[in-house]
Design a protein around this motif. Structure first.
Motif, short mmCIF file in Angstrom:
data_model
loop_
_atom_site.label_atom_id
_atom_site.label_comp_id
_atom_site.label_asym_id
_atom_site.label_seq_id
_atom_site.Cartn_x
_atom_site.Cartn_y
_atom_site.Cartn_z
N GLU A 95 0.82 -1.21 0.00
CA GLU A 95 0.00 0.00 0.00
C GLU A 95 0.86 1.26 0.00
O GLU A 95 0.55 2.24 -0.67
N ARG A 96 1.94 1.25 0.76
CA ARG A 96 2.76 2.45 0.90
C ARG A 96 3.83 2.61 -0.16
O ARG A 96 4.31 3.71 -0.41
N THR A 97 4.24 1.49 -0.77
CA THR A 97 5.40 1.55 -1.66
C THR A 97 5.19 0.92 -3.04
O THR A 97 5.90 1.27 -3.98
N GLY A 98 4.29 -0.04 -3.14
CA GLY A 98 4.15 -0.81 -4.38
C GLY A 98 5.14 -1.95 -4.50
O GLY A 98 5.16 -2.67 -5.50
N VAL A 157 7.47 2.88 -17.08
CA VAL A 157 8.13 1.60 -16.83
C VAL A 157 8.21 1.39 -15.33
O VAL A 157 8.78 2.21 -14.60
N VAL A 158 7.62 0.30 -14.85
CA VAL A 158 7.56 0.02 -13.42
C VAL A 158 8.24 -1.32 -13.12
O VAL A 158 7.83 -2.36 -13.64
N THR A 159 9.29 -1.27 -12.30
CA THR A 159 9.93 -2.50 -11.82
C THR A 159 10.06 -2.51 -10.30
O THR A 159 10.57 -3.47 -9.74
N VAL A 160 9.62 -1.44 -9.66
CA VAL A 160 9.77 -1.32 -8.21
C VAL A 160 9.08 -2.48 -7.49
O VAL A 160 9.52 -2.89 -6.41
N ASP A 161 8.02 -3.02 -8.08
CA ASP A 161 7.30 -4.12 -7.42
C ASP A 161 8.17 -5.37 -7.30
O ASP A 161 8.07 -6.11 -6.32
N ARG A 162 9.07 -5.58 -8.25
CA ARG A 162 9.91 -6.78 -8.24
C ARG A 162 11.32 -6.54 -7.70
O ARG A 162 11.96 -7.45 -7.20
#
Length: 325
Positions: free
Chosen positions: A42-45, A274-279
């Motif tokens: 929730e706070r960071t992804g 481009v999103v990679t923060v989740d991984r």
């Protein structure tokens, strides 16, 4: 003939040990600290991150990313005449991690140095390499972001230890007669040193101060979105482009809320981010080249597209680079 710098190859490296949020919950529970997957997401992804094993250093990750980038560019390490490494977690106090990577690549002679601008480090390093190529002092540069932030984390502080991960990303930058890097814009404001720092140092064989990461998350968030918008608009203005020309926003992967806030201000849908923060979590100076390489290899980023790279970091530092890929 005008001299420009173009990205001709990308590469990345993630250590094999991946920790999910569930792993972090278990790790913190051993210290009687409560957190949850829901709280972190929730706070960071962030859903997972990679940590190095003992005996693995920033140079080890950086050299693997560099080799991938060299292969993608179709050039040999011996063809490189400049190596710049962005890192806040060097192998040693000195020499530079760039010198260590140069040796591991089996080459010698060209100038090498590190850039320390924390999470903005890759933007700073790319800006310096671009300037050196345009000035004629380099023709083919290796620009690397490499971090082992897991070694700076305070696992008694759930607000910071869940955020960061280890990794490396690299690009080969070559001289060209057609523009690649269109514009750069970098800044810093030292009065904000205290909101994100590792306030320790080595003296007389001892660690003085606190060698673990400290962050005022709310202060960083408030500063980040504003300065990222300013830097983005600055490079667009310098290049004579508009937000509509951006095919991909590739931001520093710090926090999905900061990334989404920046995209909103630039009127960009999240499907152009481009999103990679989740991984990967926040891999500091490695995060932008890691995300770039991931997007290239996934077929998202294609030749001819316009990319906006941007980041913020401790210092407080920030900047952006506009690229025709």
């Amino acid at each position: 003939m005008s001299r420009y710098a173009r990205i001709t190859g990308t590469g990345s490296c993630l250590p094999p040990r991946q920790l999910s949020n569930a792993d972090m919950v278990e790790l913190l529970a051993q210290r009687q600290i409560e957190t949850s997957d829901e709280w972190i997401v929730e706070r960071t992804g962030i859903r997972s991150r990679h940590f190095v094993d003992d005996g693995v250093f920033a140079s080890d990750l950086g050299v693997q990313a560099a080799r991938q980038a060299l292969k993608a560019a179709g050039v040999d390490a011996a063809d490189i005449d400049l190596i710049i490494v962005a890192t806040s977690t060097p192998d040693m106090v000195f020499p530079s991690t760039a010198a260590i990577i140069q040796h591991k690549l089996g080459v010698a002679g060209c100038p090498v140095f590190d850039v320390q601008a924390v999470c903005s480090g890759f933007i700073y390093a790319l800006t310096v390499a671009d300037a050196m190529i345009k000035a004629g002092t380099a023709t083919r540069a290796l620009v690397i972001g490499a971090e082992v932030f897991s070694r700076l984390l305070d696992f008694n502080d759930r607000t910071t230890c869940v955020l960061f991960g280890d990794g490396a990303g690299a690009v080969v930058l070559e001289v060209s007669d057609t523009p690649g890097i269109l514009a750069t814009d970098i800044h810093a404001d030292g009065k904000h040193v205290g909101i994100l720092c590792v306030p320790g140092h080595v003296s007389g064989g001892q660690i003085l101060g606190d060698p673990l990461l400290k962050m005022d998350g709310q202060a960083v968030f408030k500063l980040a979105v504003g300065v990222l918008e300013d830097a983005a608009r600055a490079v667009l203005a310098k290049a004579g482009r508009t937000e509509a020309d951006i095919d991909w926003l590739i931001p520093h992967q710090a926090n999905i809320r900061i990334m989404a806030g920046t995209a909103r201000k630039l009127k960009l849908p999240m499907d152009k981010v481009v999103v990679t923060v989740d991984r990967h979590g926040n891999t500091s100076a490695a995060s932008i080249p890691l995300a770039l390489d991931h997007a290239v290899r996934a077929g998202q980023v294609k030749p001819g597209q316009t990319l906006l790279l941007e980041g913020v970091g401790g210092g407080f530092t920030w900047g952006a680079v506009l690229v025709d890929f």
